[in-house]
Design a protein around this motif. Sequence first.
Motif, PDB file in Angstrom:
ATOM      1  N   UNK B 381       3.953  14.527 -98.239  1.00 27.48           N
ATOM      2  CA  UNK B 381       4.280  15.872 -97.764  1.00 27.48           C
ATOM      3  C   UNK B 381       3.023  16.574 -97.263  1.00 27.48           C
ATOM      4  N   UNK B 382       3.245  17.638 -96.500  1.00 23.98           N
ATOM      5  CA  UNK B 382       2.117  18.304 -95.851  1.00 23.98           C
ATOM      6  C   UNK B 382       1.188  19.006 -96.831  1.00 23.98           C
ATOM      7  N   UNK B 383       1.684  19.382 -97.996  1.00 19.26           N
ATOM      8  CA  UNK B 383       0.821  20.038 -98.977  1.00 19.26           C
ATOM      9  C   UNK B 383       1.197  19.550-100.372  1.00 19.26           C
ATOM     10  N   UNK B 384       0.273  19.736-101.309  1.00 20.20           N
ATOM     11  CA  UNK B 384       0.537  19.324-102.694  1.00 20.20           C
ATOM     12  C   UNK B 384       1.732  20.098-103.228  1.00 20.20           C
ATOM     13  N   UNK B 386       4.302  21.408-101.545  1.00 21.47           N
ATOM     14  CA  UNK B 386       5.569  20.905-100.984  1.00 21.47           C
ATOM     15  C   UNK B 386       5.941  19.571-101.635  1.00 21.47           C
ATOM     16  N   UNK B 387       4.933  18.749-101.904  1.00 25.47           N
ATOM     17  CA  UNK B 387       5.166  17.461-102.558  1.00 25.47           C
ATOM     18  C   UNK B 387       5.735  17.646-103.952  1.00 25.47           C
ATOM     19  N   UNK B 388       5.193  18.605-104.693  1.00 25.38           N
ATOM     20  CA  UNK B 388       5.661  18.876-106.057  1.00 25.38           C
ATOM     21  C   UNK B 388       7.121  19.313-106.054  1.00 25.38           C
ATOM     22  N   UNK B 389       7.428  20.238-105.161  1.00 27.72           N
ATOM     23  CA  UNK B 389       8.793  20.744-105.118  1.00 27.72           C
ATOM     24  C   UNK B 389       9.769  19.635-104.733  1.00 27.72           C
ATOM     25  N   UNK B 390       9.355  18.784-103.799  1.00 26.85           N
ATOM     26  CA  UNK B 390      10.209  17.657-103.398  1.00 26.85           C
ATOM     27  C   UNK B 390      10.421  16.723-104.586  1.00 26.85           C
ATOM     28  N   UNK B 391       9.325  16.425-105.306  1.00 31.05           N
ATOM     29  CA  UNK B 391       9.412  15.490-106.436  1.00 31.05           C
ATOM     30  C   UNK B 391      10.271  16.050-107.572  1.00 31.05           C
ATOM     31  N   UNK B 392      10.245  17.365-107.747  1.00 36.51           N
ATOM     32  CA  UNK B 392      11.054  17.964-108.822  1.00 36.51           C
ATOM     33  C   UNK B 392      12.540  18.000-108.457  1.00 36.51           C
ATOM     34  N   UNK B 393      12.829  18.173-107.183  1.00 32.57           N
ATOM     35  CA  UNK B 393      14.237  18.304-106.773  1.00 32.57           C
ATOM     36  C   UNK B 393      14.895  16.963-106.469  1.00 32.57           C
ATOM     37  N   UNK B 445       6.080  25.221 -96.484  1.00 26.54           N
ATOM     38  CA  UNK B 445       5.226  24.094 -96.110  1.00 26.54           C
ATOM     39  C   UNK B 445       4.624  24.344 -94.736  1.00 26.54           C
ATOM     40  N   UNK B 446       3.365  24.035 -94.616  1.00 26.63           N
ATOM     41  CA  UNK B 446       2.710  24.275 -93.328  1.00 26.63           C
ATOM     42  C   UNK B 446       2.590  23.028 -92.483  1.00 26.63           C
ATOM     43  N   UNK B 447       3.346  22.000 -92.818  1.00 24.01           N
ATOM     44  CA  UNK B 447       3.150  20.716 -92.157  1.00 24.01           C
ATOM     45  C   UNK B 447       4.051  20.483 -90.969  1.00 24.01           C
ATOM     46  N   UNK B 448       4.497  21.555 -90.328  1.00 26.45           N
ATOM     47  CA  UNK B 448       5.460  21.365 -89.266  1.00 26.45           C
ATOM     48  C   UNK B 448       4.788  21.327 -87.910  1.00 26.45           C
ATOM     49  N   UNK B 449       3.496  21.043 -87.928  1.00 24.26           N
ATOM     50  CA  UNK B 449       2.749  21.033 -86.680  1.00 24.26           C
ATOM     51  C   UNK B 449       3.111  19.827 -85.824  1.00 24.26           C
ATOM     52  N   UNK B 450       3.017  18.656 -86.411  1.00 22.68           N
ATOM     53  CA  UNK B 450       3.168  17.450 -85.601  1.00 22.68           C
ATOM     54  C   UNK B 450       3.523  16.248 -86.464  1.00 22.68           C
ATOM     55  N   UNK B 652       7.177  37.599-105.437  1.00 22.66           N
ATOM     56  CA  UNK B 652       6.100  38.011-104.540  1.00 22.66           C
ATOM     57  C   UNK B 652       4.723  37.832-105.157  1.00 22.66           C
ATOM     58  N   UNK B 653       4.628  38.194-106.416  1.00 22.37           N
ATOM     59  CA  UNK B 653       3.300  38.166-107.037  1.00 22.37           C
ATOM     60  C   UNK B 653       2.901  36.838-107.634  1.00 22.37           C
ATOM     61  N   UNK B 654       3.863  36.099-108.123  1.00 24.59           N
ATOM     62  CA  UNK B 654       3.538  34.901-108.899  1.00 24.59           C
ATOM     63  C   UNK B 654       3.448  33.661-108.027  1.00 24.59           C
ATOM     64  N   UNK B 655       2.450  32.864-108.249  1.00 24.91           N
ATOM     65  CA  UNK B 655       2.326  31.605-107.514  1.00 24.91           C
ATOM     66  C   UNK B 655       2.402  30.468-108.511  1.00 24.91           C
ATOM     67  N   UNK B 656       3.620  30.077-108.811  1.00 23.67           N
ATOM     68  CA  UNK B 656       3.798  29.012-109.795  1.00 23.67           C
ATOM     69  C   UNK B 656       3.323  27.677-109.244  1.00 23.67           C
ATOM     70  N   UNK B 657       3.623  27.469-107.966  1.00 17.96           N
ATOM     71  CA  UNK B 657       3.230  26.209-107.327  1.00 17.96           C
ATOM     72  C   UNK B 657       2.050  26.500-106.413  1.00 17.96           C
ATOM     73  N   UNK B 658       0.869  26.437-106.954  1.00 18.84           N
ATOM     74  CA  UNK B 658      -0.296  26.800-106.157  1.00 18.84           C
ATOM     75  C   UNK B 658      -0.581  25.740-105.112  1.00 18.84           C
ATOM     76  N   UNK B 659      -0.956  26.191-103.926  1.00 21.46           N
ATOM     77  CA  UNK B 659      -1.324  25.253-102.857  1.00 21.46           C
ATOM     78  C   UNK B 659      -2.786  24.887-102.988  1.00 21.46           C
ATOM     79  N   UNK B 660      -3.063  23.629-102.750  1.00 23.22           N
ATOM     80  CA  UNK B 660      -4.462  23.193-102.840  1.00 23.22           C
ATOM     81  C   UNK B 660      -4.837  22.365-101.622  1.00 23.22           C
ATOM     82  N   UNK B 661      -4.253  22.674-100.451  1.00 28.58           N
ATOM     83  CA  UNK B 661      -4.555  21.859 -99.283  1.00 28.58           C
ATOM     84  C   UNK B 661      -6.002  22.059 -98.870  1.00 28.58           C
TER      85      UNK B 661
END
Lengths: 89, 661
Positions: B381-384, B386-393, B445-450, B652-661
């Motif tokens: 996945x494009x970011x860690x 997005x990968x986490x959310x995919x793996x959990x679902x 997810x920010x991976x929709x570039x190409x 809005x305030x909480x970032x449970x799934x932090x991005x680390x790209x």
Amino acid sequence: MSLFSRNSGVIIAISGDDATHRRLVDMGLLGARYVIRHKRGSLALADISCGGQTFSVSFGASAEKLIAVEGENENSALRQPKRRKDDAL
Amino acid sequence: MKIALCGNPNVGKTTLYNRLTRSSEPVGNWHGVTVEARVKRVGEDIICDLPGAYSLTPLSKEESVTRDEILYGDYDAILFIAEVNNLRRNLYLFTQLAEAKKRVAIVVNMMDEARGNVDLRLLEDRLGVPVVGASDRYKGVAKSVMEAAKSARVPLEPSYIRSKEVAAAASAVENKARTAGLLPSFAALKLLECDKDVAVRLGERHCGDCTACHADIDLPARMRYAYIDAALSGVVEKTDMSRTARIDRIVLGKAAVPLFLLVMAAVFVITTEVGKPLSNLLLGLLAYIDAPVHASEMQPWLASLISDGIIRGVGGVLAFLPQVSLLFLLTALLQDSGYMSRVAFIADRFFERLGLSGRAAFSAVLALGCSVTSVLSARGESSVDAGRRTALAAPFLPCSARLAVFTAISSYFSLGGFVTAGLYALGVTAAICALKIMSLFSKPAGGRLLMEVPPYRLPSARRVASSVVKSLTSFICRVGTVVFAASVIMWVLCNFSVRYGFTGGVESSIMFTVSNAIAPVFLPLGFGNARAVAALVSGLIAKETVISTLGALGGVGSAFSGQLAATSFLIFTCLYVPCAATLAAISKEFGFKYALMSVVMHTAAAYAATLLFYQTAVSYTSDRALFYTVITISAILVVAAIVASAIKRRADGMKLFESRE
């Protein structure tokens, strides 16, 4: 001119952050000719040709802001990505 | 000799690796199938399959693995795999191997799909390394490729290395580069294109925003492509994409979504309906084997172990091999044809609403086969995040093991195919709800570039067979190891009592006592009995063991009071905690915290959905239950409202799934 404003053209400049820029340049997009074949939502499927070889790539909406092109023939039907309706070119 | 296989994604590295090493690692007509280095010894040679990479300046975890192995690994030769129809782009990575002066041999793959003449001898002369053609359909490829690897050479020095820009930059960093174990010209080119890793190794400053501050960051790329264009001049004929374009006109046209749904429905119908008669044959065979065991004069405990523990346990799972084989076969055909890559394009808009990119469609389809591979593929996945959310679902989507459970129980209770279809729909709905809730806590997810889309190709019998054999081997190995062990353990727990030893009766067994203690928790779900609970507990090891445990505990029929309880049990099985292997994969990829989160999420979803179903269904058949049903549903709605409100406030305030790209 932006990528989605025309159905074909030549990619003349790539901007964006380091990683994005690096990826697009590494893929050989700089100076390549593109032809958009399909559009779906905010995505476009394009054939990229350079040095006699062609490969297909799907561009996301964010690519429009990063890739500058020089157009060949403007296509009003492809002026902007559509959100609702699918249209094959 | 130690040989590394490298090249761009989706050029057939793993297919070649499988042929060279006689392995059956998973392959697919899309990028990112290989996510870590694989090593195998063949005679005196050691062959390593590296993940695909576009450049030695990595942009992902997989590319970092490849860069580190190539630059700092002790390989005697590098087999560079390129696709015949994408030579120009593929050779970009080769130029960097030439800059690093690695010993290379080139394999031009998929020669049978060349869209024009390709002069490999001319290419060999121009690059100064052995070049061999290969194809999945060619015979003797392994021999010619190994011969090329043994005669690998350092490529001719690309002309641009002597250019004044590179020469000046190289002399400026010469001492630092040699200290870091890099060639000055290679290090200079990497610094010119702002490679962070090389900058750090050389102790150079890296601004982190090179496109803004660097004068001409594209210079090395332009020089490399100019060199490649010169090298390919007269080597390849112009490519023709007309066949792929013609097919895409239908597949990606206005009928794209109906066609996709039709394909998925066909996969489902063929898997369940065509496989059913074959499964029945196998079940008949098991009964035939089982009969003489009971008739024999062997010790009662041994007869019980063979009949109830092994034949009913392991055999009961193996009976669903036809359905599972068909699922693997159809998935492999779709993958190899190139259709699966289009699925990402078709599904992108849908996944965008769930905060992911179309790439998640791959993980979703893989999850129908095995949740473990699906979790591993989420790495692409494009970011860690997005990968986490995919793996959990993804584990909400019923895997092939759960299909075996659905088929066994619904066949026994004559529930009909619509129940199995409904369970798939339930799994999809649960996955969508989970993704939607998780998307509230994270950035889209920010991976929709190409994303690269491979051309269509006729599925190769060898590749498809290899993929099916690999998946089936894994399934049978699980049955032969995990399910066998679990069946025997469950048989012991179900037939032995602490006080009396072998009793041959379930009611006094260890498992029955333990499950009996837990069973009241499942009473509101309609299957609050020790047999059903024991089956669920065993399913934590592997989902296939749910059937084997029910078999060992006196058969599917003894665990449920009727169709309603059986359906309720199936709903719980569809959604509850993924198997141990999937949890281990989530923990390995994303951390223990997320494996724990998966356990909580799946258990809660399974309990809530089953409770809602059973209590609602019971209210139609019993006046007495109506009051409790209303209370239960009201309680669920109140809890759901509280949770939704809390989510909304904190989103809005909480970032449970932090991005680390």
